[in-house]
Structures are given as structure tokens and as C-alpha cells.
Enzyme design. Structure first.
Site, PDB file in Angstrom:
ATOM      1  N   ASP A 137     -27.105   4.238  15.095  1.00 47.82           N
ATOM      2  CA  ASP A 137     -27.327   5.685  15.083  1.00 47.82           C
ATOM      3  C   ASP A 137     -26.060   6.406  14.609  1.00 47.82           C
ATOM      4  O   ASP A 137     -26.116   7.345  13.819  1.00 47.82           O
ATOM      5  CB  ASP A 137     -27.721   6.152  16.486  1.00 47.82           C
ATOM      6  CG  ASP A 137     -28.851   5.313  17.054  1.00 47.82           C
ATOM      7  OD1 ASP A 137     -29.906   5.248  16.409  1.00 47.82           O
ATOM      8  OD2 ASP A 137     -28.666   4.698  18.123  1.00 47.82           O
ATOM      9  N   HIS A 152     -30.579   5.212  23.189  1.00 43.92           N
ATOM     10  CA  HIS A 152     -30.951   4.787  21.847  1.00 43.92           C
ATOM     11  C   HIS A 152     -32.468   4.941  21.732  1.00 43.92           C
ATOM     12  O   HIS A 152     -33.233   4.005  21.909  1.00 43.92           O
ATOM     13  CB  HIS A 152     -30.544   3.330  21.583  1.00 43.92           C
ATOM     14  CG  HIS A 152     -31.155   2.781  20.325  1.00 43.92           C
ATOM     15  ND1 HIS A 152     -30.806   3.243  19.077  1.00 43.92           N
ATOM     16  CD2 HIS A 152     -32.106   1.857  20.115  1.00 43.92           C
ATOM     17  CE1 HIS A 152     -31.522   2.604  18.162  1.00 43.92           C
ATOM     18  NE2 HIS A 152     -32.324   1.756  18.768  1.00 43.92           N
TER      19      HIS A 152
HETATM   20  P1  NDP Z   1     -36.054  -7.939  15.193  1.00 42.80           P
HETATM   21  O1  NDP Z   1     -35.056  -9.004  15.014  1.00 42.80           O
HETATM   22  O2  NDP Z   1     -36.418  -7.078  14.047  1.00 42.80           O
HETATM   23  O3  NDP Z   1     -35.619  -6.954  16.386  1.00 42.80           O
HETATM   24  C1  NDP Z   1     -35.146  -7.459  17.615  1.00 42.80           C
HETATM   25  C2  NDP Z   1     -34.955  -6.351  18.587  1.00 42.80           C
HETATM   26  O4  NDP Z   1     -33.983  -5.444  18.124  1.00 42.80           O
HETATM   27  C3  NDP Z   1     -36.208  -5.527  18.860  1.00 42.80           C
HETATM   28  O5  NDP Z   1     -36.278  -5.310  20.255  1.00 42.80           O
HETATM   29  C4  NDP Z   1     -35.935  -4.246  18.123  1.00 42.80           C
HETATM   30  O6  NDP Z   1     -36.539  -3.148  18.778  1.00 42.80           O
HETATM   31  C5  NDP Z   1     -34.459  -4.144  18.329  1.00 42.80           C
HETATM   32  N1  NDP Z   1     -33.765  -3.144  17.535  1.00 42.80           N
HETATM   33  C6  NDP Z   1     -32.748  -2.388  17.989  1.00 42.80           C
HETATM   34  N2  NDP Z   1     -32.315  -1.553  17.090  1.00 42.80           N
HETATM   35  C7  NDP Z   1     -33.058  -1.744  16.010  1.00 42.80           C
HETATM   36  C8  NDP Z   1     -33.079  -1.144  14.752  1.00 42.80           C
HETATM   37  N3  NDP Z   1     -32.279  -0.163  14.440  1.00 42.80           N
HETATM   38  N4  NDP Z   1     -33.966  -1.578  13.863  1.00 42.80           N
HETATM   39  C9  NDP Z   1     -34.800  -2.551  14.183  1.00 42.80           C
HETATM   40  N5  NDP Z   1     -34.830  -3.158  15.369  1.00 42.80           N
HETATM   41  C10 NDP Z   1     -33.981  -2.748  16.284  1.00 42.80           C
HETATM   42  O7  NDP Z   1     -37.386  -8.520  15.818  1.00 42.80           O
HETATM   43  P2  NDP Z   1     -38.197  -9.839  15.438  1.00 42.80           P
HETATM   44  O8  NDP Z   1     -39.527  -9.643  16.071  1.00 42.80           O
HETATM   45  O9  NDP Z   1     -38.059 -10.184  14.009  1.00 42.80           O
HETATM   46  O10 NDP Z   1     -37.425 -10.971  16.213  1.00 42.80           O
HETATM   47  C11 NDP Z   1     -37.319 -11.023  17.571  1.00 42.80           C
HETATM   48  C12 NDP Z   1     -37.042 -12.447  17.936  1.00 42.80           C
HETATM   49  O11 NDP Z   1     -36.727 -12.477  19.314  1.00 42.80           O
HETATM   50  C13 NDP Z   1     -38.221 -13.385  17.717  1.00 42.80           C
HETATM   51  O12 NDP Z   1     -37.768 -14.498  16.995  1.00 42.80           O
HETATM   52  C14 NDP Z   1     -38.636 -13.768  19.134  1.00 42.80           C
HETATM   53  O13 NDP Z   1     -39.084 -15.099  19.212  1.00 42.80           O
HETATM   54  C15 NDP Z   1     -37.327 -13.601  19.865  1.00 42.80           C
HETATM   55  N6  NDP Z   1     -37.363 -13.401  21.297  1.00 42.80           N
HETATM   56  C16 NDP Z   1     -36.460 -14.116  21.987  1.00 42.80           C
HETATM   57  C17 NDP Z   1     -36.356 -14.027  23.308  1.00 42.80           C
HETATM   58  C18 NDP Z   1     -35.348 -14.862  23.999  1.00 42.80           C
HETATM   59  O14 NDP Z   1     -34.426 -15.315  23.362  1.00 42.80           O
HETATM   60  N7  NDP Z   1     -35.479 -15.090  25.283  1.00 42.80           N
HETATM   61  C19 NDP Z   1     -37.225 -13.131  24.074  1.00 42.80           C
HETATM   62  C20 NDP Z   1     -38.115 -12.353  23.266  1.00 42.80           C
HETATM   63  C21 NDP Z   1     -38.168 -12.501  21.910  1.00 42.80           C
HETATM   64  P3  NDP Z   1     -37.904  -2.435  18.309  1.00 42.80           P
HETATM   65  O15 NDP Z   1     -38.838  -2.642  19.433  1.00 42.80           O
HETATM   66  O16 NDP Z   1     -37.497  -1.027  18.151  1.00 42.80           O
HETATM   67  O17 NDP Z   1     -38.343  -3.079  17.029  1.00 42.80           O
END
Ligand code: NDP
Length: 328
Positions: A159, A187
């Protein structure tokens, strides 16, 4: 040669993870002379994809990358970690209420806080990126009683960077000439990007712009809703810019802010500026030797006061909601 720093990244196989890992491994997180060891955490069904990313990291032959381990178990992923980047979170899906979202994320950030408490290195520093980032950071922090609360931070640097870019664009200044930008609060869409203390080449930014209509009806909503605009344009959420901001956040934390400047980080409130103690809220902060400090003594006018209060009220509601759910 220096001992490698252990960096844990959760959600490593996601979009942000994919943009982030290569920059960590190439030395942008901690410095061009600091070797890193990566520990990647993923959910079981994404471990294979994380292995694919690890293969690509191998193929880059980064001189600073001294090893990669992949886990689906938080306790092992945070063992000995010095820097933890909590990116993986449960995204909001259609029909999901805020309570459901907070509960799903509680199920992720509570055990991760416990694992950090049990196994991380004494100097661990944590950045939460996964949304709702401030409250996810609060949940993790509350389950890590042996880690100083100040080590848990959440990201508002994207931001902050967006605000720098918008201001530079409006004024024709270079981002390098802008100092003392601040993001206050959560945020989320309620965040408050503050130009009243920012400076362009030493001159007050709000006075330089001298356009309250732009500030109120263009600048603030553009910064606050930039994420949605990126999704609209790209067909996918911002990932490389979020990863870049995560790199900036940790780099600034570890290496310090420049004299005469500050940055924005969501950190545990000590009650400064009327933000209730314990909330993880964004403030103007300076950093030095790996410690942050909230900038004190800024004058807050009524316009800014109302916006800070609105965003902080949202954080208080989120804290109340996770309390009611028994997550903290
Ligand atoms: P991303 O990598 O695109 O995003 C991850 C997180 O970052 C989301 O919560 C997203 O929030 C957040 N975020 C924060 N700021 C921003 C921003 N400016 N722009 C975009 N995103 C932002 O998500 P993916 O779905 O591609 O990947 C998530 C991964 O996490 C998957 O591989 C999944 O398996 C994994 N995962 C792992 C866990 C663990 O390790 N225990 C638990 C849960 C998931 P927003 O909701 O706004 O998109």
C-alpha cells in the site's frame, strides 16, 4: 563465509510465493552477501508444486542459496527459522462470511504461531502477508507467548509503495524524491494513506499537490482499491508487486530506514496515536539494527483522525470476532 540465514515461506507454491522465492534466493531479502537456507511450507496437495519451484530454484544456481527443504508440517517448517514469511492463507470465496474467513485463517495461523513459539530461532522476525494480514498476525502472535510481540508484523508496504507511485505520477516527481509516506490502520479498503506528513524533495506533499479533491476522491481510493483494479486488468491478483513489497519490508526492517525517512509497517500498538494497545495496525515506523519504533509526535488533523479511527475500528472488530471464535 557467513552462516546461512534460515527463511521459512508458507504458501510457497502460490502466486506470491513464486515471485518471492527467486528474489530471496538471489539476495534481495537480506543482502548480496548473506547466504540463505529456505524452508517451504505448503498444504499436502501443493507440496508437489512446491517441489517444482524448488527444482527451478536449483536451476538458477544462485550462489547464495545453500539449501531448500519442503514441509507440510508447520512444526518442522519453522524449526530454527530466522525470518518467517507467512504468505499462505485461506482466500475469501463466494458466499463466505467474514466470520468463516477468520475462522478458516485461525486454523492456519494458530498452529503456525505455536510452531514459531516452539521452534524458531531466538532472533525470529515474522511478516504476515496472507489476508486478513493484520488479524492473522495477531492470531499467530497470541499463540507465541515466548516471542517478543514486536517480532510479529503484517504487510502494508505494498500500500505504501502504491501511494508513492500515485503521488509521483500526480506530481511528476521521482519516487526517490518522496519521503515520510504513511499508511495507517488495516491492510484493507479502510486503510488511510496519509500525504499530510509526506515530503517531496523536502516540501510538504499535501501542500505541493494542493488539491483536496484529488487527495480525497482519487488518491485515497486508488491506493485502497488498487488490488481490485489489478485483478480487473490482469485477470489475477497482484503477485509480483506483493512479493516485491514483502522483500522491501524485511530488507528495511533488517537494514534500517534512511535518515529523514520512515516506512509503513503494521506492528503491535503500544497505544500510540490512540490505537488500542495490542492491535496490529499500520504506523509510520523507523527501523534500526533490526528493531522498529513508531514515529512519535506527528500532528493529526480532524481529516486524518477520522480516517485512522475508522480503519482502527475495523481492526478492533476483527479482534473481537476472533476472540468470540476462541481463536485468541
Ligand atoms: P497468493 O500467493 O496470490 O496470495 C497469498 C496470500 O497473500 C492471500 O491471502 C492474499 O490475500 C495475500 N495478499 C496480501 N496482499 C496481497 C496483494 N497485494 N495482492 C495479492 N495477494 C495479497 O495466493 P495463491 O492462492 O496463489 O497461493 C496461496 C498458497 O498458499 C497456495 O499454494 C496454498 O496451497 C497455500 N496455503 C498454504 C498454507 C500453509 O502453508 N499452511 C495454508 C493455506 C494456503 P487475498 O485474499 O487478498 O488474495
Amino acid at each position: 563465509t557467513r552462516t546461512p540465514v534460515t527463511v521459512t515461506v508458507t504458501g510457497a507454491a502460490g502466486q506470491i510465493g513464486y515471485a518471492l522465492l527467486f528474489r530471496i534466493a538471489s539476495g534481495h531479502l537480506l543482502g548480496a552477501d548473506v547466504p540463505v537456507r529456505l524452508r517451504l511450507l505448503e498444504i499436502p496437495q501443493a507440496v508437489k508444486a512446491a517441489e517444482g519451484t524448488a527444482m527451478e530454484l536449483d536451476d538458477c544456481a544462485f550462489p547464495l542459496l545453500s539449501g531448500i527443504d519442503i514441509f507440510d508440517d508447520a512444526a518442522r517448517a519453522f524449526e530454527g527459522t530466522n525470518v518467517a514469511l507467512l504468505v499462505g492463507a485461506r482466500p475469501r470465496t463466494k458466499g463466505m462470511e467474514r466470520g468463516d474467513l477468520l475462522e478458516a485463517n485461525g486454523g492456519i495461523f494458530k498452529p503456525q504461531g505455536e510452531a514459531i513459539n516452539a521452534g524458531a530461532a531466538d532472533d525470529v522476525r515474522i511478516l504476515v502477508v496472507g489476508n486478513p494480514a493484520n488479524t492473522n498476525a495477531l492470531i499467530a502472535q497470541q499463540h507465541a507467548p515466548d516471542v517478543p510481540a514486536g517480532r510479529f508484523t503484517a504487510m502494508t508496504r505494498l500500500d505504501h509503495n502504491r501511494a508513492l507511485a500515485q503521488l509521483a505520477r500526480k506530481t511528476g516527481a521521482s519516487v526517490a524524491d518522496i519521503r515520510k509516506m504513511t499508511i495507517w490502520g488495516n491492510h484493507s479498503a479502510t486503510q488511510y494513506p496519509d500525504l499530510f506528513h509526506a515530503e517531496i524533495a523536502g516540501r510538504n506533499a499535501a501542500e505541493t499537490v494542493n488539491d483536496q479533491n484529488w487527495l480525497e476522491n482519487d488518491f485515497i481510493p486508488t491506493v485502497a482499491k488498487r488490488g481490485a483494479a489489478i485483478i480487473e486488468a490482469r485477470g489475477a491478483s497482484s503477485a509480483a508487486s506483493a512479493a516485491s513489497a514483502a522483500i522491501d519490508h524485511v530488507h528495511t526492517w533488517v537494514n534500517g530506514t534512511a535518515d529523514g525517512d520512515w516506512t509503513s509497517m503494521a506492528v503491535v500498538s503500544d497505544g500510540s496515536y490512540g490505537v488500542p494497545e495490542g492491535l496490529i495496525s499500520s504506523f509510520p515506523v523507523t527501523t534500526r539494527d533490526g528493531e522498529w519504533e513508531i514515529v512519535q509526535g506527528l500532528e493529526i488533523d480532524d481529516f486524518s483522525r477520522a480516517r485512522i479511527d475508522a480503519s482502527v475500528a475495523e481492526l478492533s472488530e476483527e479482534r473481537e470476532a476472533v476472540r468470540k471464535l476462541g481463536l485468541i
